[in-house]
Design a protein around this motif. Structure first.
Motif, PDB file in Angstrom:
ATOM      1  N   LEU A 184       1.094  -1.275  -0.253  1.00 14.03           N
ATOM      2  CA  LEU A 184      -0.038  -0.398  -0.077  1.00 14.03           C
ATOM      3  C   LEU A 184       0.696   1.017   0.017  1.00 14.03           C
ATOM      4  CD1 LEU A 184      -3.037  -0.696   2.402  1.00 14.03           C
ATOM      5  CD2 LEU A 184      -2.816  -1.179   0.007  1.00 14.03           C
ATOM      6  N   PHE A 185       2.084   0.578   1.125  1.00  9.43           N
ATOM      7  CA  PHE A 185       2.722   2.396   0.946  1.00  9.43           C
ATOM      8  C   PHE A 185       3.826   2.471  -0.288  1.00  9.43           C
ATOM      9  CE2 PHE A 185       2.112   2.810   5.378  1.00  9.43           C
ATOM     10  CZ  PHE A 185       1.548   3.582   5.707  1.00  9.43           C
ATOM     11  N   ARG A 186       3.694   1.457  -1.758  1.00 12.43           N
ATOM     12  CA  ARG A 186       4.363   1.228  -2.818  1.00 12.43           C
ATOM     13  C   ARG A 186       5.246   1.478  -2.445  1.00 12.43           C
ATOM     14  NH1 ARG A 186      -0.481   2.609  -4.504  1.00 12.43           N
ATOM     15  NH2 ARG A 186      -0.918   3.672  -5.680  1.00 12.43           N
ATOM     16  N   GLN A 187       6.277   0.781  -1.725  1.00 10.11           N
ATOM     17  CA  GLN A 187       7.346   0.504  -1.271  1.00 10.11           C
ATOM     18  C   GLN A 187       7.910  -1.264  -2.581  1.00 10.11           C
ATOM     19  OE1 GLN A 187      10.546   2.233   0.180  1.00 10.11           O
ATOM     20  NE2 GLN A 187       8.528   3.394   0.591  1.00 10.11           N
ATOM     21  N   LYS A 188       8.613  -0.143  -3.846  1.00 10.34           N
ATOM     22  CA  LYS A 188       8.799  -1.652  -4.735  1.00 10.34           C
ATOM     23  C   LYS A 188       9.728  -2.674  -4.164  1.00 10.34           C
ATOM     24  CE  LYS A 188       8.190   2.359  -7.240  1.00 10.34           C
ATOM     25  NZ  LYS A 188       8.990   3.290  -7.522  1.00 10.34           N
ATOM     26  N   TRP A 189      10.595  -2.326  -3.370  1.00  7.98           N
ATOM     27  CA  TRP A 189      11.693  -3.059  -3.048  1.00  7.98           C
ATOM     28  C   TRP A 189      10.356  -4.429  -2.078  1.00  7.98           C
ATOM     29  CZ3 TRP A 189      12.278  -4.407   2.021  1.00  7.98           C
ATOM     30  CH2 TRP A 189      12.319  -3.305   2.462  1.00  7.98           C
ATOM     31  N   ILE A 238      10.641 -16.042  -6.018  1.00  8.07           N
ATOM     32  CA  ILE A 238      10.381 -15.046  -5.813  1.00  8.07           C
ATOM     33  C   ILE A 238       9.398 -15.195  -6.806  1.00  8.07           C
ATOM     34  CG2 ILE A 238      11.561 -13.047  -7.022  1.00  8.07           C
ATOM     35  CD1 ILE A 238      13.120 -14.030  -4.553  1.00  8.07           C
ATOM     36  N   ALA A 239       8.624 -13.727  -6.225  1.00 12.18           N
ATOM     37  CA  ALA A 239       7.665 -13.106  -7.089  1.00 12.18           C
ATOM     38  C   ALA A 239       7.942 -13.009  -8.469  1.00 12.18           C
ATOM     39  CB  ALA A 239       6.434 -11.920  -5.832  1.00 12.18           C
ATOM     40  N   MET A 240       7.463 -14.006  -9.341  1.00 18.04           N
ATOM     41  CA  MET A 240       9.018 -13.200 -10.418  1.00 18.04           C
ATOM     42  C   MET A 240       7.807 -12.355 -11.016  1.00 18.04           C
ATOM     43  SD  MET A 240       9.558 -16.891 -12.048  1.00 18.04           S
ATOM     44  CE  MET A 240       7.786 -17.428 -12.039  1.00 18.04           C
ATOM     45  N   ALA A 241       6.149 -12.128 -10.857  1.00 21.99           N
ATOM     46  CA  ALA A 241       5.316 -10.830 -11.856  1.00 21.99           C
ATOM     47  C   ALA A 241       5.150 -10.507 -11.748  1.00 21.99           C
ATOM     48  CB  ALA A 241       3.526 -11.827 -11.638  1.00 21.99           C
ATOM     49  N   GLU A 242       5.425 -10.353  -9.621  1.00 21.05           N
ATOM     50  CA  GLU A 242       5.818  -8.522  -9.190  1.00 21.05           C
ATOM     51  C   GLU A 242       7.236  -8.224  -9.237  1.00 21.05           C
ATOM     52  OE1 GLU A 242       3.546  -7.868  -6.141  1.00 21.05           O
ATOM     53  OE2 GLU A 242       3.447 -10.119  -5.722  1.00 21.05           O
ATOM     54  N   VAL A 243       8.674  -8.403  -9.410  1.00 23.97           N
ATOM     55  CA  VAL A 243       9.572  -8.613 -10.267  1.00 23.97           C
ATOM     56  C   VAL A 243       9.353  -8.010 -11.043  1.00 23.97           C
ATOM     57  CG1 VAL A 243      11.773  -9.282  -9.209  1.00 23.97           C
ATOM     58  CG2 VAL A 243      10.634  -9.610  -7.674  1.00 23.97           C
ATOM     59  N   VAL A 296       2.281  -4.307 -19.425  1.00 24.52           N
ATOM     60  CA  VAL A 296       2.339  -5.489 -18.713  1.00 24.52           C
ATOM     61  C   VAL A 296       2.346  -4.705 -17.233  1.00 24.52           C
ATOM     62  CG1 VAL A 296       2.336  -7.872 -18.563  1.00 24.52           C
ATOM     63  CG2 VAL A 296       2.495  -6.489 -20.618  1.00 24.52           C
ATOM     64  N   GLY A 297       1.466  -5.336 -16.491  1.00 24.66           N
ATOM     65  CA  GLY A 297       2.285  -5.089 -14.561  1.00 24.66           C
ATOM     66  C   GLY A 297       2.714  -3.591 -14.318  1.00 24.66           C
ATOM     67  N   ASP A 298       1.795  -2.783 -15.050  1.00 29.46           N
ATOM     68  CA  ASP A 298       2.794  -1.015 -15.511  1.00 29.46           C
ATOM     69  C   ASP A 298       2.186  -0.775 -14.084  1.00 29.46           C
ATOM     70  OD1 ASP A 298       0.153   0.513 -17.442  1.00 29.46           O
ATOM     71  OD2 ASP A 298      -0.253  -0.556 -15.571  1.00 29.46           O
ATOM     72  N   TYR A 299       1.204  -1.490 -13.017  1.00 28.65           N
ATOM     73  CA  TYR A 299       0.159  -0.719 -12.223  1.00 28.65           C
ATOM     74  C   TYR A 299       1.698  -0.839 -11.024  1.00 28.65           C
ATOM     75  CZ  TYR A 299      -2.083   0.002  -7.587  1.00 28.65           C
ATOM     76  OH  TYR A 299      -2.531   0.608  -7.029  1.00 28.65           O
ATOM     77  N   HIS A 300       2.634  -2.059 -11.176  1.00 30.24           N
ATOM     78  CA  HIS A 300       4.097  -1.476 -10.045  1.00 30.24           C
ATOM     79  C   HIS A 300       4.948  -0.686 -10.981  1.00 30.24           C
ATOM     80  CE1 HIS A 300       1.749  -4.889  -7.923  1.00 30.24           C
ATOM     81  NE2 HIS A 300       1.695  -5.492  -9.122  1.00 30.24           N
ATOM     82  N   GLY A 301       4.882  -0.498 -12.108  1.00 33.14           N
ATOM     83  CA  GLY A 301       5.980  -0.395 -12.648  1.00 33.14           C
ATOM     84  C   GLY A 301       6.225   1.281 -12.876  1.00 33.14           C
ATOM     85  N   ASP A 302       7.660   1.418 -13.066  1.00 34.59           N
ATOM     86  CA  ASP A 302       8.539   2.301 -12.849  1.00 34.59           C
ATOM     87  C   ASP A 302       8.496   2.828 -13.512  1.00 34.59           C
ATOM     88  OD1 ASP A 302      10.065   3.823 -11.426  1.00 34.59           O
ATOM     89  OD2 ASP A 302      11.655   3.052 -11.807  1.00 34.59           O
ATOM     90  N   ILE A 303       7.845   4.257 -14.081  1.00 33.74           N
ATOM     91  CA  ILE A 303       7.278   5.288 -15.150  1.00 33.74           C
ATOM     92  C   ILE A 303       9.128   5.815 -15.202  1.00 33.74           C
ATOM     93  CG2 ILE A 303       6.385   6.296 -17.150  1.00 33.74           C
ATOM     94  CD1 ILE A 303       3.760   4.823 -15.121  1.00 33.74           C
ATOM     95  N   PRO A 304       9.615   5.663 -15.705  1.00 33.35           N
ATOM     96  CA  PRO A 304      10.391   6.315 -15.409  1.00 33.35           C
ATOM     97  C   PRO A 304      10.810   8.058 -16.159  1.00 33.35           C
ATOM     98  CG  PRO A 304      11.484   4.507 -17.432  1.00 33.35           C
ATOM     99  CD  PRO A 304      10.205   4.924 -16.655  1.00 33.35           C
ATOM    100  N   HIS A 305      10.950   8.619 -15.806  1.00 34.07           N
ATOM    101  CA  HIS A 305      11.313  10.035 -16.337  1.00 34.07           C
ATOM    102  C   HIS A 305      11.649  10.652 -17.295  1.00 34.07           C
ATOM    103  CE1 HIS A 305       8.822  11.810 -12.759  1.00 34.07           C
ATOM    104  NE2 HIS A 305       9.606  10.756 -11.876  1.00 34.07           N
ATOM    105  N   ALA A 306      11.918  11.277 -18.039  1.00 32.18           N
ATOM    106  CA  ALA A 306      12.804  11.336 -19.329  1.00 32.18           C
ATOM    107  C   ALA A 306      13.936  11.533 -19.358  1.00 32.18           C
ATOM    108  CB  ALA A 306      12.245  12.512 -20.276  1.00 32.18           C
ATOM    109  N   HIS A 307      14.742  11.898 -18.312  1.00 35.20           N
ATOM    110  CA  HIS A 307      16.312  11.996 -18.153  1.00 35.20           C
ATOM    111  C   HIS A 307      16.469  11.078 -18.295  1.00 35.20           C
ATOM    112  CE1 HIS A 307      14.401  13.340 -13.799  1.00 35.20           C
ATOM    113  NE2 HIS A 307      15.568  12.874 -13.669  1.00 35.20           N
ATOM    114  N   GLU A 308      16.117   9.845 -16.831  1.00 38.29           N
ATOM    115  CA  GLU A 308      16.357   8.643 -16.645  1.00 38.29           C
ATOM    116  C   GLU A 308      16.909   7.527 -17.661  1.00 38.29           C
ATOM    117  OE1 GLU A 308      13.983   8.807 -12.210  1.00 38.29           O
ATOM    118  OE2 GLU A 308      12.767   7.730 -13.987  1.00 38.29           O
ATOM    119  N   PRO A 309      17.657   6.662 -17.108  1.00 36.28           N
ATOM    120  CA  PRO A 309      17.933   5.944 -18.250  1.00 36.28           C
ATOM    121  C   PRO A 309      17.362   4.511 -17.950  1.00 36.28           C
ATOM    122  CG  PRO A 309      18.675   5.532 -16.223  1.00 36.28           C
ATOM    123  CD  PRO A 309      18.638   7.235 -16.011  1.00 36.28           C
TER     124      PRO A 309
END
Lengths: 1020, 489
Positions: B112-117, B447-452, B469-482
């Protein structure tokens, strides 16, 4: 369980069957078969029923004469005590008066018999000593009756071969022997009897001596009061028996006497003592106790002077000298030489400050003071005590004397010694031992057991096949007092009836029956003997009615010993005083003193196999299943002995004993107390190998106390099982305990209390607690209890009563050690002050039936709940055993069945169970119910009669047996009830009441009465 | 084991300019799937697995033997007595329930706190939770005196017309722990469905096909499936979150509601919850440090994951230490002499050894995590974590036993020592725990493969065909990010 309902096949009619003797009945083969069938290890055969006509006739006749008796129907009639039903109502218990003899003194008992099984023993209210109370030992004797380890049938040992015999076979042997003995007029025949005051036994002894005049009849008891006999003989020329009247005494000086504890008349003495100690009454007595070890009396003392037992003689001389010289007492002419002889003792070397003050108090209360001496004290002390009581005008007022029973007999020590000498000389040809266990408890230097085994003709009549039986040729089972006829005299001489409550469970016979069977061609039954002897006592006139009254009351009124007051004869005494040194015996860690004391529970060892007594915590040590050497904290520190450590006691003559040490606060520094009675090898399954046999150090020259001992710590621990301080308390705990005691056990000195009777409630923090919800009301009954700490002497009678009443299991040493004892009521004992000179306080604690019970709230299945009268009920059936209730109980009075403690009980033992109380299985919590079964019984009776319950009608077992009436139960809604009135007293308080749990049991503060003069001394 | 010995890759930097990646080593979806699935798909588990199973299952058998002995004989086989009527059984219960906290915390609250790790460790932690709750559940059941009527705790209609006593915290426990167990199992299983489908799809043998096929509940990975799945997962997370707080609060009520000095305390619920999280994370570290090495999962369970857990341990350990201090303060400040004594007795009485063991392990040991060196060196953190496990067991021991051993009346004070049955039962519970864990490692994706995958750069919207796919968890990089590790910007 074998059927106890089955009727025996009555033997062929022999006229008026119902008057036939028990003995005859027992001899008949049909009867024996019946016994074997009813209580056999292997009952197999089915019994033919008696003919209906025969059965009815016997029953009808018995009822006509006597009412119901038992399931096993002893044939002679006994008269029920309280309720005499017109016909027997099954399930309604009957009560019968009987008596138990211990050390030659009879206590009067009232036995509850349930469908023919005696299940509970209480004191006989008519008995002058018991007055309704019974000691722990007396109450536990019912367990002894059902002991499966008891001797079951006669047996004969030949070399190492032991063969079971029948009584007929014994009769044949006895007949043959008797013929031979008669021919030599009994020369070489010895009878060794345990002490008995039975007129019947005395009569049988007379018959025996008439038939075999050269027989030597000896009497031996390992624990005896012979020093008093000999001491008073020294003082007056007549052996006397002292009867203190403590209710009339205002100043009591006890010289290691234990009138409240180990005295044969302790129940009466304790009651009298407490009567004279009512802080709300006119005067409160003051007790000075001088002793080496803690007695019950010492625990109640206002001043306790600690010194080795051997120094007390000197102390008595100091007091005596002080009285003669300094106290302005009128010294008659004939005592002037004694006065002169006492002069050297004016220089007090022990407790010099106390002696003048005590002497002054004794004198200023002349005629209202009394001095007592204990059985361990020497003859001189007893002689001096008589002298001082005489001088203080106490005799006839605060103490009376009667001539000692059987004045001509040798002392017990001389008796056993002469037996040994004659054995050595080869004079002893035959030895008949009636009861007792001399092979175990005779002085060790006599080496009696070794010699005993070599005798050709030895007969031992005994309840158990004990150490002595093992060394005798013939072992005969003795009938328990609850299964035999007899008589005996109470401490004051009153003749008591001993009546059987049940026919012998095994093939036991009483001593009088045995003697009769040996002496007479046509032996008499116990019943016949007692009746015959009582006829002599009572006279022929109106005998039948008087006999009925005798059986009903259990006592023969007006049969007390006669008081006598012989003058002091100075010559012998003078001699002794002149030969006594004024110097105290030097004691030190290499020269210790040893004092032998009968155990508070198993006495001299004869009750070793009684689980209730073994598990009963000792008064002061709270030790169970063991004895230990009591050593003082100072000595322990000096020798760095730790509590529970094994030590080696060694005399200079190299006799030695390894025993566990118990560091006992208040023990004299260089004195060691050893309780007798343990270390048995042939006691039975419960008693074997329990504790240490301290008789191994007891020699003819040191029956009571002896110096010249040293101890060696052995460095390893012995597991001692105590019900309190299961584990020794560390410093943090000790400090906290010290802090709390004052709150838990409230106390005040008398002066303080008189000045400020409301002292308890002024000190209390005044915070009102508001309930969170509407509290339950109790409009009908509101049961409550009051426990007067001022009256509790810590005697354990309540614990034993509770155990018997409520089917409380015995759990054994290992479980006690683990903290799993089951007693519903316990007596908490706390020491206060300096470990070397502490004060003791006792506090009986059982469930206090909190109105806001913490246990009830946490039980997940609602197995413990309140009833409408405010009892905290425990529903065993519902209990799943989470034990959460116990955790939340601030008093820790709940007990848990960690195992199935009933599992290994034999059917015989189960016969003792009270059918009114559920037997708990494992995994179930249990606790005090205020004897709810007794409450219900009275409620039902009152309802049937359509009347209100009177105050005092319901008496829980603990309150019933309390000799000092310290426990009072009643309806708190009835403001006139004694319990409610005690609750209303200014001395009353609720222990842990600040938790707002609203306990129903109130405690009444203890009031001590120290001498203000000494209080100042002590402060300095 | 076919793990390659690798250097730890340090992704623990906190560079504001650069987001630290959560899967290292240049893995893509395929390698991740291969790495995780291969552990389950090997035809034979390694010899070590068999040895470990032999040990743990033997211990499990010992535990069942002890329970059998207990039920046949009575709870007297334990060291219990009056006053200490609760001993190791309750200590172990609280201990295991506490351990069971980390899993749900990681999966629900961190979700719930969006701690992706959390994704790399949540499966592992949830499995641990469930197995710990299994172990915990055994003890209250067997500790009662009459096991055969334990069902009376349940509120069921019966001919006795008796309800359980709803005022008793023990009853609250029954509901709290059973609810927690049910929700944890559901959460674990729902989260595992996509991975089970992966295993099904890769399955070669018939047995595996059937087993995983049934377990995957017909998952086809359609958008609708994903949608439903993620909704359900979110709802379960929302349900589980209060449970994380409530279970141990209710467990603490067993003590706090009683009036025993040392138990009767309002601080217990937060303090127990903090302690539970503390012990749970310590147990996760204890298990995962050897596992990531042994199974070659260092790229997926990275140092950063470990460091985050160490930080949580440091935080909760400090809360626990603070609670210990506050308890003492209140004992003094409250002015209740019984309470004061309960705490003095804990620290200086006969159980001082247990108290100081607890303090050393729970308060002092985690303080090393102030140093990054300790937070990033696996073997060091393993040692600290083991200390914390020990310390937290002792905490429960101290609370349960010392308070009971000396309460109001000094006459009934006692001392409790465990018997061999106590010890073997507790050891056996570890056996059960590890046995279940070994089966988990062998048969389920650890390991929760789908989530990782959702937190890998490849899941980025801008990255390749997996976009979305799975973008709910996805890390959408900002433009300047790799977009992925190594890409030059």
């Amino acid at each position: 369980m074998p059927s106890i309902e089955k009727e025996p096949k009555w033997p062929e009619s022999q006229g008026r069957t119902y008057w036939r003797s028990l003995r005859e009945l027992a001899a008949s083969s049909e009867y024996r078969q019946y016994v074997e069938r009813a209580f056999p290890p292997h009952a197999a055969e089915k019994l033919d029923g008696p003919s209906r006509r025969e059965f009815l006739r016997v029953i009808a006749a018995s009822l006509a004469l006597a009412g119901a008796t038992g399931c096993r129907w002893p044939k002679e009639t006994i008269v029920p005590y309280g309720k005499r039903p017109d016909n027997r109502i099954p399930g309604v218990p009957a009560h019968f008066a009987t008596a138990m003899e211990l050390g030659g003194v009879a206590s009067g008992l009232l036995v509850t018999s349930y469908d023919g099984r005696p299940i509970k023993i209480e004191g006989n209210p008519s008995h002058p000593i018991n007055q309704g109370a019974a000691s722990a030992i007396e109450q536990a004797s019912v367990l002894e009756l059902y002991d499966p380890d008891r001797s079951r049938r006669p047996s004969q040992r030949d070399k190492d071969q032991t063969t079971d015999r029948s009584w007929d076979e014994f009769a044949t042997y006895a007949k043959e022997r008797m013929t031979a003995w008669r021919a030599q007029k009994g020369k070489g025949v010895y009878v060794l009897s345990e002490a008995s005051s039975s007129p019947s036994l005395s009569d049988m002894r007379q018959c025996w001596l008439e038939a075999l005049p050269e027989t030597k009849w000896l009497e031996y008891e390992p624990v005896s009061n012979d020093n008093e006999r000999e001491g008073t003989r020294l003082a007056t020329g007549t052996p006397l028996l002292a009867h203190p009247k403590l209710d009339r005494a205002e100043i009591i000086l006890s010289l290691e006497a234990d009138p409240l504890g180990r005295h044969p008349a302790a129940l009466k003495l304790a009651r009298d003592f407490i009567v004279g100690r009512n802080p709300d009454g006119e005067s409160v007595n003051r007790l000075y106790a001088v002793e080496s070890y803690y007695t019950t009396t010492g625990a109640m003392a206002d001043h306790r002077l600690i010194m080795p037992s051997g120094s007390i003689e000197l102390f008595a001389l100091y007091i005596c000298a002080e009285l003669f010289h300094k106290q302005n007492l009128e010294i008659p002419e004939n005592l002037q030489p004694i006065k002169v002889a006492l002069e050297p003792f004016l220089d007090h070397k022990i407790y010099p400050k106390y002696i003048p003050i005590i002497a002054k108090e004794l004198t200023s209360h002349k005629g209202r003071s009394v001095i007592l001496a204990g059985p361990q004290q020497s003859e001189i002390v007893h002689a001096l005590v008589y002298l001082m009581n005489w001088l203080l005008d106490s005799i006839g007022k605060t103490i009376t004397y009667t001539e000692a029973p059987d004045p001509k007999r040798a002392t017990h020590l001389d008796a056993i010694r002469s037996l040994k000498e004659d054995m050595n000389a080869g004079i002893v040809q035959a030895l008949i031992i009636l009861g007792g266990n001399p092979a175990y408890d005779s002085p060790v230097d006599l080496n009696l057991p070794g010699e005993l085994a070599n005798l050709e003709h030895t007969i031992h009549l005994s309840l158990y096949e004990n150490e002595t039986s093992q060394r005798c040729r013939w072992r005969l089972p003795r009938a328990h007092f609850l299964e035999s006829w007899g008589d005996a005299r109470a401490y004051d001489g009153t003749i008591c009836a001993i009546q059987p409550l049940i026919a012998p469970l095994y093939e036991g016979k009483s001593a009088i029956e045995l003697l009769s069977s040996m002496l007479e061609e046509k032996p008499q039954s116990g019943y016949e003997i007692v009746r015959r002897v009582m006829k002599i006592q009572m006279g022929e006139a109106n005998f039948e009615a008087r006999w009925q009254t005798f059986l009903h009351d259990g006592i023969l009124s007006d049969s007390r010993y006669n008081e006598i007051t012989p003058d002091v004869t100075s010559a012998a005494l003078l001699d002794v005083i002149a030969n006594t040194s004024n110097e105290p015996i030097p004691f030190g860690k290499d020269k210790l003193e040893l004092v032998f004391v009968p155990d508070s529970k198993i006495y001299d060892g004869r009750f070793s196999n009684n689980g209730w007594l073994q598990e009963l915590p000792d008064y002061h040590t709270k030790l169970t299943w063991d004895n230990a050497a009591m050593i003082s904290p100072a000595l322990a520190e000096e020798l760095s002995v730790r509590n529970g450590e094994m030590i080696l006691l060694r005399y200079e003559d190299r006799r030695e004993l390894e025993i566990a040490a118990y560091i006992m606060p208040g023990q004299a520094q260089y004195s060691i107390m050893l309780p007798l009675g343990y270390g048995r090898t042939a006691a039975g399954r419960a008693g074997n190998g329990v504790g240490f046999n301290t008789y191994q150090l007891r020699t003819t020259s040191a029956m009571n106390c002896r110096t010249g001992l040293y101890i060696e710590p052995l460095g390893y621990a012995y597991p001692l099982a105590m019900t309190q301080d299961h584990h020794f308390i560390d410093l943090v705990g000790m400090r906290e305990r010290e802090r709390r005691i004052g709150e838990l056990i409230r106390e005040a000195d008398l002066d303080e209390y008189k000045k400020n009777p409301d002292f308890l409630h002024q000190e209390e923090a005044h915070h009102t607690v508001h309930p969170l919800w509407k509290e339950q009301e109790y409009p009908n009954h509101k049961w409550g209890m009051a426990i007067d700490l001022n009256s509790c002497i810590g005697c354990n009678a309540c614990v034993a009563a509770c155990q018997a009443e409520n089917n409380i299991p015995v759990v054994g040493k290992k479980q006690v050690k683990n903290g799993r004892e089951m007693h519903w009521i316990r007596i908490d004992r706390y020491f206060k002050g300096d470990a070397n000179e502490p004060e003791i306080a006792h506090q009986p604690v059982a469930c206090v039936q909190c109105e806001n019970a913490p246990c009830e709230q946490v039980c997940p299945v609602a197995a413990t709940t309140h009833d409408h009268e405010g009892l905290n009920a425990m529903v065993y059936n519902r209990c799943i055993g989470t034990r959460y209730c116990s955790n939340n109980c601030p008093y820790k009075v709940r007990r848990f069945n960690f195992f199935n403690y009933q599992k290994d009980l034999q059917d015989m033992e189960k016969m003792q169970y009270n059918p009114d109380v559920t037997v708990r299985s494992r995994g179930v919590m249990e606790k005090c119910t205020y004897c709810t079964q007794r409450i219900e019984a009275v409620k039902i009776a009152a309802k049937n009669d359509g009347r209100a319950i009177a105050d005092g009608e319901i008496i829980p077992a603990c309150a019933q047996t309390c000799p000092t009436k310290a426990i009072v139960f009643g309806d708190l809604n009835n403001k006139q009830s004694r319990a409610a009135q005690l609750h209303a007293k200014s001395r009353s308080y609720f222990m842990l009441g600040e938790l707002n749990i609203k306990p129903r049991t109130a405690y009444l503060a203890k009031i001590r009465n120290p001498n203000p003069e000494l209080a100042v001394e002590e402060d300095v | 084991m076919n793990s390659t010995v690798m250097q730890e890759i340090d992704n623990t930097y906190n560079d504001p300019a650069r987001r630290a990646e959560l899967v290292v080593g240049g893995n893509d979806f395929a390698t991740l799937t291969d790495k995780v699935c291969s552990l389950v798909e090997r035809p034979q588990p390694p010899r070590e697995w068999y040895i470990a199973l032999a040990v743990s299952s033997s211990l499990t058998l010992v535990m069942f033997a002890m329970i059998g002995y207990l039920i046949l004989t009575g709870v007297g086989v334990w060291g219990l007595n009056i006053p200490v009527a609760w001993g190791w059984a309750i200590v172990n219960f609280v201990f295991w329930v506490g351990i069971g906290h980390a899993g749900t915390l990681i999966s629900a609250i961190l979700f719930l706190f969006r701690q992706k790790w959390r994704t790399s460790i949540n499966r592992f932690a949830e499995a641990m939770t469930i197995f710990a709750v299994c172990c915990a559940g055994i003890f209250p059941g067997i500790h009662v005196g009459r096991v055969w009527v334990t069902y009376w705790l349940a509120p069921y209609p019966n001919q006795m017309q008796m309800w359980p006593n709803f005022r008793s915290p023990l009853l609250w426990d029954v509901f709290a722990v059973s609810t927690y167990a049910i929700v944890s199992v559901m959460f674990w299983y729902v989260g595992m469905i996509p991975d089970l489908a992966t295993l099904r799809d890769r399955a070669k043998t018939k047995t595996r096909k059937i087993f995983y096929g049934l377990a995957a509940l017909g998952w086809r990975g359609s958008h609708r499936h994903w949608h439903r799945h993620e909704c359900a997962y979110l709802i379960l997370a929302a349900l589980a979150t209060p449970l994380v707080l409530s279970v141990h609060s209710v467990v603490s009520f067993d003590f706090a509601v009683a009036q025993l000095p040392g138990w009767h305390s309002t601080i217990f619920p937060p303090y127990f919850v903090a302690g539970a999280i503390f012990s749970g994370f310590a147990m996760v570290i204890t298990l995962i440090v050897p596992a990531r090495k042994f199974f070659g999962l260092k790229e997926i369970v990275t140092l950063r994951h470990l460091e985050n857990m160490c930080k949580i341990i440091l935080l909760t350990g400090s809360i626990v230490g603070y609670s210990y201090a506050i308890e003492f303060f209140i004992a003094w400040y409250g002015g209740n002499p019984n309470e004061t004594f309960a705490f003095i007795n804990r620290a200086f009485g006969p159980y001082a050894w247990a108290y100081w063991t607890m303090i050393s392990c729970n308060v002092i040991a985690p303080q090393v995590f102030w140093f990054k060196k300790f937070r990033t060196t696996p073997w060091m953190m393993l040692i600290v974590a083991i200390f914390v496990n020990i310390g937290m067991w002792f905490e429960r021991f101290v609370i349960v036993v010392t308070s009971l051993s000396r309460d109001y009346l000094p006459s009934s004070w006692g001392y409790y020592s465990p018997t061999w049955v106590d010890i073997l039962t507790f050891a056996g519970s570890f056996g059960l725990f590890f046995t279940l864990f070994l089966f988990f490692l062998r048969f389920l994706p650890m390991i929760a493969m789908a989530e990782v995958k959702t937190v890998m750069p490849q899941a980025s919207l801008l990255y390749g065909k997996h976009r979305g796919v799975g973008d709910y968890h996805g890390d959408i990089p900002h433009a300047h990010e790799p977009k992925y590790w190594g890409e030059k910007t």
